[in-house]
Every structure is written in structure tokens, then in C-alpha cells.
Design an enzyme around this catalytic site. Sequence first.
Site, PDB file in Angstrom:
ATOM      1  CG  ASP A 425       1.926  -4.749   1.401  1.00  0.00           C
ATOM      2  OD1 ASP A 425       1.658  -3.849   0.336  1.00  0.00           O
ATOM      3  OD2 ASP A 425       2.246  -4.183   2.427  1.00  0.00           O
ATOM      4  CG  HIS A 426      -0.079  -5.734  -5.547  1.00  0.00           C
ATOM      5  ND1 HIS A 426       1.156  -6.486  -6.156  1.00  0.00           N
ATOM      6  CD2 HIS A 426      -0.868  -5.526  -6.919  1.00  0.00           C
ATOM      7  CE1 HIS A 426       1.030  -6.520  -7.367  1.00  0.00           C
ATOM      8  NE2 HIS A 426      -0.327  -6.211  -8.032  1.00  0.00           N
ATOM      9  NE  ARG A 427       1.723  -0.771   1.154  1.00  0.00           N
ATOM     10  CZ  ARG A 427       1.916  -0.718   2.504  1.00  0.00           C
ATOM     11  NH1 ARG A 427       1.870   0.428   2.981  1.00  0.00           N
ATOM     12  NH2 ARG A 427       2.004  -1.444   3.446  1.00  0.00           N
ATOM     13  CB  ILE A 429       4.376  -9.484  -2.584  1.00  0.00           C
ATOM     14  CG1 ILE A 429       5.151  -9.536  -1.360  1.00  0.00           C
ATOM     15  CG2 ILE A 429       4.043 -10.694  -3.303  1.00  0.00           C
ATOM     16  CD1 ILE A 429       4.706 -10.358  -0.108  1.00  0.00           C
TER      17      ILE A 429
END
Length: 453
Positions: A425-427, A429
Site C-alpha cells: 500500500d503506497h499510501r 509504504i
Amino acid sequence: MAEIKQVMVPDIGGYKDVSIIEVMVKVGDTVKAEDNLVTLETDKAAMEVPSPYAGVIKEMKVKVGDKVSQGSLILLLESSDAAGVPQNSQPAVQPAPAPATAPVAAPVAVAPAVVQTSQPAAAGAPVKDTPPAPRPSGGLGAAPLLHSDPSAGKAHASPAIRRFARELGVQVAQVKGSGEKGRVTKDDVQLFVKAALAQPRGATGGNGLQVLAMPVVDFAKFGAIETRPLSRIKKISGANLHRNWVTIPHITQFDEADITEMDAFRKELGVEYAKQNIKITPLAFMVKAVVVALQQFPEFNASLDASGENLVFKQYFHIGVAVDTPDGLMVPVLRDVDKKGIVQIAKELGEISARAREKKITAAEMQGGCFTISSLGGIGGTAFTPIINAPELAILGVSKAIIKPMHQDDTFVARLMLPLSLSYDHRVIDGAAAARFIVFLSQVLADTRRLAL
Ligand code: CAO
């Protein structure tokens, strides 16, 4: 006894020649006491005139656009309520709670002035025998706010239209008015609702997704078909996968782990534990190695809380494992993996996947996971992009290990390489953290001694 009553414009705070912007009734209509009759509007406010009596409208004396002042005759009404409402009483209009910041031009309600005639209905024309009695209204400025619609101060619409819109869940401010001076009419609200209903399923306004509707195709036109319903599991998991796919910004990081030594060890263990009917596959090592990596990178063992503004770090290590069953994908969770050894994990993996395929897994056994592993290594493929099992923050996809020539000490050597696909989850990580995680994981898998660290 039925009586003809004159309904007149009440005290409207001294305003003169106020426009009638809406007439809600017509001759023949039956109204209840307090039903709204007309809407008046000054340059500062709109106000409704409610009926003081129940009865039938006999004659309209005004139309939209007429200018009226206090005492102007609005209509004649044959009252079915002999008692009526006392002339100076406040009508039972229930004002909605006022918004924190009251819009300047918020609509208000006023009581009508009524003249009661002594003539029976059968006697014909009404007789105005008393002057309109002004009601003790505080006028425009002091009257209570009728609506809490935050758009009330911006959109140009009468209180009745606002109420109509509110009943349909429409914010008047979003409706384009086609009436005089851009006023929103009832037709405008109805057209707005129709347009909203005609939007494709799944499409939403505002911050939501605007997507085209799926084409409806008659497949039978192109050849023979057979329609089968999706399994219950697929319906449930499909909805979750869809939500996770569209709401979480996924990135997938790939790597390969050299599991040559690990696999040799696994085979040794496999021979040893075959007698106990425990099958030791590479997955048991991966479950354990993932926990070592999660301990090293706690951000991957966390979840966003409901507000989306805090990270919840878990002190436990429960790992979900995707199991392919005839009815669809299930993800049972192995608990407290940090406290278990490879053999125990392998044993539980065998049991839990067998029970999943027999549909014996309970909902509770699929809850509480921190991180999921999806292994297609027993089937094949080189890499894939798994969908995060929210509210987890990452998922590891495992593909089939194959022997590859690897460059070592100026020569090529045959090594068993395991493809890994880490979706995160790029929000939460960052790419660098994900790369560090997968490199660390590969190192642990390459050197099983690290599993003990
Ligand atoms: N590379 C090479 N071989 C592998 C391997 C890998 N990464 N993983 C497993 N294997 C081998 C095993 O060693 C076993 O070999 P043998 O039969 O010679 O002993 C064989 O493949 C079959 O393994 P398995 O699939 O029975 O066991 P597993 O522990 O690897 O996996 C389970 C168990 C339940 C995860 C698996 O059966 C399964 O259902 N996988 C599908 C998961 C899935 O559908 N994921 C996609 C989800 S979409 O995101």
C-alpha cells in the site's frame, strides 16, 4: 358547518410589493392546516405562507409573479374546520435546526392573516367582514430558520423546492436552475434525479470513480452459451478484491530469492517428517521468513486505522495464506507464527488448507491476519501482482522456483531461484522500504540460519 374564508398575506415585516414566486395549490385542492399555499420572496429572503385551515381551495386570487403586501388576498378556502386556528396564533411550522452559520437569505415561515366570514358556503360569495389581523410574527429578520440545508444561501430555490429536493436526497446547490433568474424549479430537481439514476452502476459523483457502465452483451448471438451463478465465496471475495483494488494504491516489487540451500534442507526435513504425514513445502519456510522480515520492518505488520490518519502496529504475527478451493479463494490465518517452528507451520498449513477445501474453515479463522502470502509456486508462472488483503498493508506473491544460471565468482552456477512479488500500500509504504523488505526477505530465504535470528 363549512365556511368560506379569505386567506391574506400576513405581517411580513413591513415589506411591500413582494413577489409571489411559487403557488403550491390550485382550485379544488384539499389542504390541511399548515400546508403551504404560496411562497413569497423579497430580495433578502423567501417565506412560505401556510394555510391556517383545513379545507378546499375555492378560488385563487394570486398567481406567480404577482406583487403582494400585508393584507393582500391570496385565496378563498371552504373550510371544513369550523374552529380553525385563532387569528393571531403562531402556525405549527416546525423549524429545522439552524446551521452553525446561518445563510443570509435563509427561508423563513410566516403565518398567514386570515379573515373568517360568517357566511355559510352555500350563501355564495365570501364576505370580508373583519380586517386581516396581523399575526405576532417577528417579521423576516426574527423568524426562525426553516432549513438546515448548507446550500440554502447559495442556490436560488423556494423553501418548497428545497424541501422537495431534500426529500429526494438532492442538494439544491448541485441543481442547475432553469427558472427566472436561474431559480431551481421542481422540474429541475426531477431532471437532476433522473440524470443521476441514469448514470452507470458504480459511478459516483464528487470524489468517487466515474467509470463507464459495463457493456451488456448478448453472448448467445455469437455462439452457444451456458450461464452459471458465481459461487458464494467468489461473490464475497470478489466484492472485497474489487474494493481493495480500486481504493488502495498498489505497487508491486519483484525479486528472486536463491533458495538452493533452503530447498535442500526442506527435502531432508520432508523425508524425516513424511512418516508423520507432514508435508514440508517451500511455503512453510516462507511463512516463517516473512515473520522475521515483519519483525525487522514493523511498518509491514501494521494497518491504517478507520480515520486513515494513524498506523496501528501489531505486536502479534498472524499470517494469512491464500488457499485455492473448488469454490474460490479462501484465506485462513495461521496464528502467532513467531512462536512456531517450520515443522509446526508446515503441519498447520496442511491441516488448514485441507479444511478450507472441505469448506470447514470458520469466519473467525480467516480474521486477524497481519500479512498474506499467496503461493502459486505449486502451479507455475514467473510473477504476478497480488491484491492487498485490506486492512493489511502488503501481500507476498510466490511463484514457481526454477533452476537458473547465476553469476558467482566469475562463473555461472546453477541455483534454485524463487520469484517473489510484493504488493504494498503506497499510501503507507515507500518504494525504498518495500525494496529493503523484499531484499531482506530474500536474504533470509537464502540463508535459513537467519530464520533463527
Ligand atoms: N516453487 C516450486 N515448487 C513449489 C513451490 C514453489 N514456490 N511451492 C510449492 N511447490 C511444490 C511443492 O513442494 C509441492 O511439490 P511436491 O508435490 O513435489 O511435494 C507442489 O509444489 C505442490 O505444493 P502445494 O501447492 O500442494 O503446497 P504449498 O504448501 O506450496 O501450497 C497452498 C499450499 C494451500 C497455498 C496451495 O495449495 C494453494 O492453494 N495455492 C494457491 C493459492 C492461490 O490460489 N493464490 C492465488 C491467489 S490470487 O492472489
